[in-house]
Design an enzyme around this catalytic site. Sequence first.
Site, short mmCIF file in Angstrom:
data_model
loop_
_atom_site.label_atom_id
_atom_site.label_comp_id
_atom_site.label_asym_id
_atom_site.label_seq_id
_atom_site.Cartn_x
_atom_site.Cartn_y
_atom_site.Cartn_z
N CYS A 1 -15.20 19.88 -51.09
CA CYS A 1 -15.33 19.12 -49.74
C CYS A 1 -13.95 18.92 -49.37
O CYS A 1 -13.12 18.13 -50.07
CB CYS A 1 -16.00 17.91 -49.95
N CYS B 1 -20.21 13.12 -47.44
CA CYS B 1 -18.83 12.89 -48.07
C CYS B 1 -18.52 11.52 -47.42
O CYS B 1 -18.32 11.33 -46.30
CB CYS B 1 -17.67 14.02 -47.50
C1 UQ1 Z 1 -25.24 10.82 -52.35
O1 UQ1 Z 1 -26.39 11.14 -52.26
C2 UQ1 Z 1 -24.45 10.86 -53.53
O2 UQ1 Z 1 -25.09 11.74 -54.54
C3 UQ1 Z 1 -25.26 11.06 -55.44
C4 UQ1 Z 1 -23.01 10.79 -53.39
O3 UQ1 Z 1 -22.21 10.85 -54.65
C5 UQ1 Z 1 -22.00 10.14 -55.26
C6 UQ1 Z 1 -22.49 10.49 -52.32
O4 UQ1 Z 1 -21.27 9.97 -52.15
C7 UQ1 Z 1 -23.26 10.07 -51.17
C8 UQ1 Z 1 -22.64 9.48 -49.73
C9 UQ1 Z 1 -24.76 10.31 -51.17
C10 UQ1 Z 1 -25.65 9.90 -49.86
C11 UQ1 Z 1 -26.27 8.70 -50.27
C12 UQ1 Z 1 -26.58 7.70 -49.42
C13 UQ1 Z 1 -27.15 6.38 -49.69
C14 UQ1 Z 1 -26.14 7.95 -47.64
#
Ligand code: UQ1
Length: 449
Positions: free
Chosen positions: A203, A376
């Site tokens: 990303c 992201c």
């Molecule tokens: C997400 O699902 C995820 O996976 C675990 C991440 O990595 C740590 C993220 O950074 C994000 C943004 C998500 C999406 C989750 C939400 C609550 C919008």
Amino acid sequence: MAAVLHKLNICKSITSRIDVRLVSSVHCGNKYKCKLLIIGGGTGGCSVAWRFSRKLKDNEICVIDPAEFHYYQPLFTMVAAGIKPFEQSRRPLASVLPPTVCLLKDYAQEFDPCNSVVRMKSGDRVYYDFPGRCYGVYILVDTLYVQEVYNPQIPGLKPALDDPCSPVSTIYAPEYCAKTWSAISRMKGGHALFTFPGAGAKCSGASQKIMYLADDYYRKKKARDLVNITYNTGSEAIFGVPKYAAALNRIASKRNIAVNCCCELAEVTSHHAVFNDPSGVPIVLPFNLLHVTPPMSPPPCLACSPLAEAGYLDVDPFTLRHKQFHNVYGLGDCTNTPNSKTAAAAARQSYVLEQNLTQSMAGREPTHKYDGYGACALLTSYRTGILAEFLYDKRPCETFPFDQSKERKLFYYMNRDHFPRLYWNKAIKGKWDGPGKLRRFINPLGKKK
Ligand code: UQ1
């Protein structure tokens, strides 16, 4: 037997059960058998291991990975911005896998999908097949490695990264992210260059986060007027999703950051970075700080195998099943699915893969579809961030009922405090299927932003 276990450095918690797997030990190496073979203990590999550890019997899952640690990579940016200590980005790999899996600390070296076997660097082999039973065997490969670290391609970059006195670093490898913070905090003025390659990288958000944080750091130090900040990307746009690209272009221009697209890093010398413009003409820029996103690729053992297409694991973008070998599934960074390679994508894929693989194991066709979801969380300063969420067709797919491309304090704190917890406690344990349920709860009408 003890010697064999010692040699393989197998996860201690499972050594009592390992004799089930070790089917023979001959001069040309040991032979293991399992029902589910997972190559790579990254986000996807760990999540799938946990999901199937609840479905399969003890000892039916094998994970091959030589790494000592599992890293939460989004934290590297926060280490590089002086927000979090490096130690919080990692845990011993054995501690984040289910205790019932067999962890083989070795390198996968040769894939032979026609015979359902993977040979490892030690010469040992893992057969992912149980003769006489029809459920077959499944492998997942889950890795994308930073070429420059293991197989340098850009002249001058690796020596510059390895030179502790040079201001050249990257947040894309654990070895160098602490160096980024010392380079940013040491620089007193001059040219700060940030790069992203045209192809083959995770990303692009991370390469920009560190730039916006550096910008904010110099503003706080009242030194911003002394620093020129430039973002050179080999891609055609600052971000792959137009909605967020527009927002990021606005943020960059407001902060006086120059953005050049189709500008690919070609060489690094001690004080200059050489870029190729779209017509291949070299552009030489001086730097006092250089943050590089090196090109990345799956490891050669996969790229050279019958499982790969143009270097990547060739899976159906929706079912995640291998196009040719139907007992092979894939997720994470190594597949050729056209989604953004993020932890959020791997977490969502692990859910779809669990459903489809379970159907395959029962002799049915896989019916669940991955929609390309990726997310992201982009820090844009030491107090704000935006949250990009999108699907395969570059269509935003936002969880919150307000415009996530606007800079907000909420996204900074979520990124700093909530997402690491979500990751360690839920995502890698296979307990997070993505934010779909949350989205339906807080935005039930699917209100458009
Ligand atoms: C997400 O699902 C995820 O996976 C675990 C991440 O990595 C740590 C993220 O950074 C994000 C943004 C998500 C999406 C989750 C939400 C609550 C919008």
